[in-house]
Design a protein around this motif. Sequence first.
Motif, PDB file in Angstrom:
ATOM      1  N   SER A 333       0.825  -1.211   0.000  1.00 54.67           N
ATOM      2  CA  SER A 333       0.000   0.000   0.000  1.00 54.67           C
ATOM      3  C   SER A 333       0.856   1.257   0.000  1.00 54.67           C
ATOM      4  O   SER A 333       0.524   2.248  -0.656  1.00 54.67           O
ATOM      5  N   ALA A 334       1.976   1.220   0.728  1.00 54.75           N
ATOM      6  CA  ALA A 334       2.862   2.381   0.779  1.00 54.75           C
ATOM      7  C   ALA A 334       3.482   2.672  -0.580  1.00 54.75           C
ATOM      8  O   ALA A 334       3.727   3.833  -0.929  1.00 54.75           O
ATOM      9  N   VAL A 342       2.877   6.745   5.863  1.00 56.68           N
ATOM     10  CA  VAL A 342       3.682   5.525   5.935  1.00 56.68           C
ATOM     11  C   VAL A 342       4.172   5.321   7.354  1.00 56.68           C
ATOM     12  O   VAL A 342       4.549   6.278   8.037  1.00 56.68           O
ATOM     13  N   ASP A 343       4.162   4.089   7.804  1.00 51.40           N
ATOM     14  CA  ASP A 343       4.669   3.750   9.132  1.00 51.40           C
ATOM     15  C   ASP A 343       6.111   4.233   9.257  1.00 51.40           C
ATOM     16  O   ASP A 343       6.936   4.009   8.370  1.00 51.40           O
ATOM     17  N   ALA A 348      11.991   5.512   5.670  1.00 59.03           N
ATOM     18  CA  ALA A 348      13.234   5.723   4.933  1.00 59.03           C
ATOM     19  C   ALA A 348      13.359   4.750   3.771  1.00 59.03           C
ATOM     20  O   ALA A 348      13.769   5.134   2.667  1.00 59.03           O
ATOM     21  N   THR A 349      13.005   3.485   4.002  1.00 55.21           N
ATOM     22  CA  THR A 349      13.090   2.481   2.945  1.00 55.21           C
ATOM     23  C   THR A 349      12.093   2.758   1.827  1.00 55.21           C
ATOM     24  O   THR A 349      12.417   2.638   0.638  1.00 55.21           O
ATOM     25  N   ILE A 350      10.873   3.141   2.190  1.00 52.38           N
ATOM     26  CA  ILE A 350       9.858   3.466   1.187  1.00 52.38           C
ATOM     27  C   ILE A 350      10.290   4.669   0.358  1.00 52.38           C
ATOM     28  O   ILE A 350      10.137   4.700  -0.870  1.00 52.38           O
ATOM     29  N   ASN A 351      10.838   5.697   1.017  1.00 56.46           N
ATOM     30  CA  ASN A 351      11.310   6.883   0.289  1.00 56.46           C
ATOM     31  C   ASN A 351      12.374   6.513  -0.737  1.00 56.46           C
ATOM     32  O   ASN A 351      12.371   7.012  -1.866  1.00 56.46           O
ATOM     33  N   LEU A 352      13.294   5.636  -0.334  1.00 62.17           N
ATOM     34  CA  LEU A 352      14.356   5.228  -1.247  1.00 62.17           C
ATOM     35  C   LEU A 352      13.794   4.447  -2.427  1.00 62.17           C
ATOM     36  O   LEU A 352      14.200   4.649  -3.581  1.00 62.17           O
ATOM     37  N   MET A 353      12.820   3.563  -2.178  1.00 63.38           N
ATOM     38  CA  MET A 353      12.227   2.791  -3.270  1.00 63.38           C
ATOM     39  C   MET A 353      11.446   3.696  -4.221  1.00 63.38           C
ATOM     40  O   MET A 353      11.509   3.530  -5.443  1.00 63.38           O
TER      41      MET A 353
END
Length: 412
Positions: A333-334, A342-343, A348-353
């Motif tokens: 979903s993120a 986002v949790d 940080a990981t979602i931003n990078l992806m």
Amino acid sequence: MLSGERTSCKSRVFLGLAGTLSRKGYSKGSVNIVADLFDHQRNGWNLQLVQSLFNPIQAKEILSIPIASSGFVDSLVWHFERNGRYSIRLGYKLLVNLERRVIRDDQSTNSYFFPPRLWVKTWGLQIQPKIKVFLWKAIFNALLVKENLLKQGINIDLVCSICNKAIELVEQALFLCDHVKAIWFSSPCSYKPNHAIWKERNKVVLEHKQPDPLVVSKHIAFFLMEQQQEPPLAVASQSIPMQKQFPSRWELPPVGILKLNCDTSWKLDVDLTAIAVIARNSNGILMHGIAERVYCSCPLAGEAQAMLEALRFAAAMGISSFIIKTDSATVYSAMVNSHKDVDWEIQATINLMRYLVPFFGQVHFSLVNRGANSVADIVAKLCLKNLLPCNWLVDTPAEILNFLYSDALVAL
């Protein structure tokens, strides 16, 4: 989440978590800001440096913090909320709840105060009767936790059967136990008593089964999706169409497209988390795979890290069009909804992806049932247990081959 460039290693923000650096580390002047603890070539923590400056417990906590790539600034999180944001309203609410704690006595029904009208709202919920009864028991301290069994005259050890750290109250069984915290952090649902957690606790106590927070959180996610009775969104970068259904078994990708299944395996008593990425072509043939142990703060962080490794793998191999499959509803979903909070554990990981995705041609993200992710699941589990041989891609173990053959037969 941090880039480490604006946070001093001597600041309360960082030392409040980590403790203190050794005098030896400071005297050399080599560690001033948190970024000095990074391995910039690998875009991760400098493992040897962190372990040399901090004790094992502190080092584990530090190594579990997700690192943002350059271009992102350090940020503080309010860990009482999943989105990490603090507000006066939420802070006040927390203080009020703490003040409402009362001392248990023979007349009390719970260690927390609940408005008298709450039980009326509970019985008015449009949910299954057994869930309604469970919620009522949880709210009014009627669940048969060890503390309540002792009150009924049963001579029993009061310590929590799962974490062995605290007295088993209702709050401990549903919220405070380390095992339960792991479920909440990896689950997409809000912080409310959940019947699946209670069922898992009973299996551990009565059937002596090994607790697995990741499995429970996935059961919760799938239950919520079924309750909503809506097909999950599946979007991608650029021109990949939205999927129309929720796959429960592995399916062959289109010709010329690689499918990357990713998953994680996590345990409370194991320092490292195992992540796995499985790459297969349109014939169902295993083309490549990744299996490694990393530091993660929770199962959810492991799921996000596994997806990030899938993207890194595609970039290293020069693959421009591919499909990424995950069984984590929160991570999925993120990635497909850039406007959703986002949790903080995976921000940080979602931003990078999100930063990496536009560099590819076509990337399709898809949420699947755990049964459609079985190969990545078994590889991650074997890796976590140190049972995965180094040459597993060449001389594939029988456990993995069985799932590969099963997927291929079902997909044909």
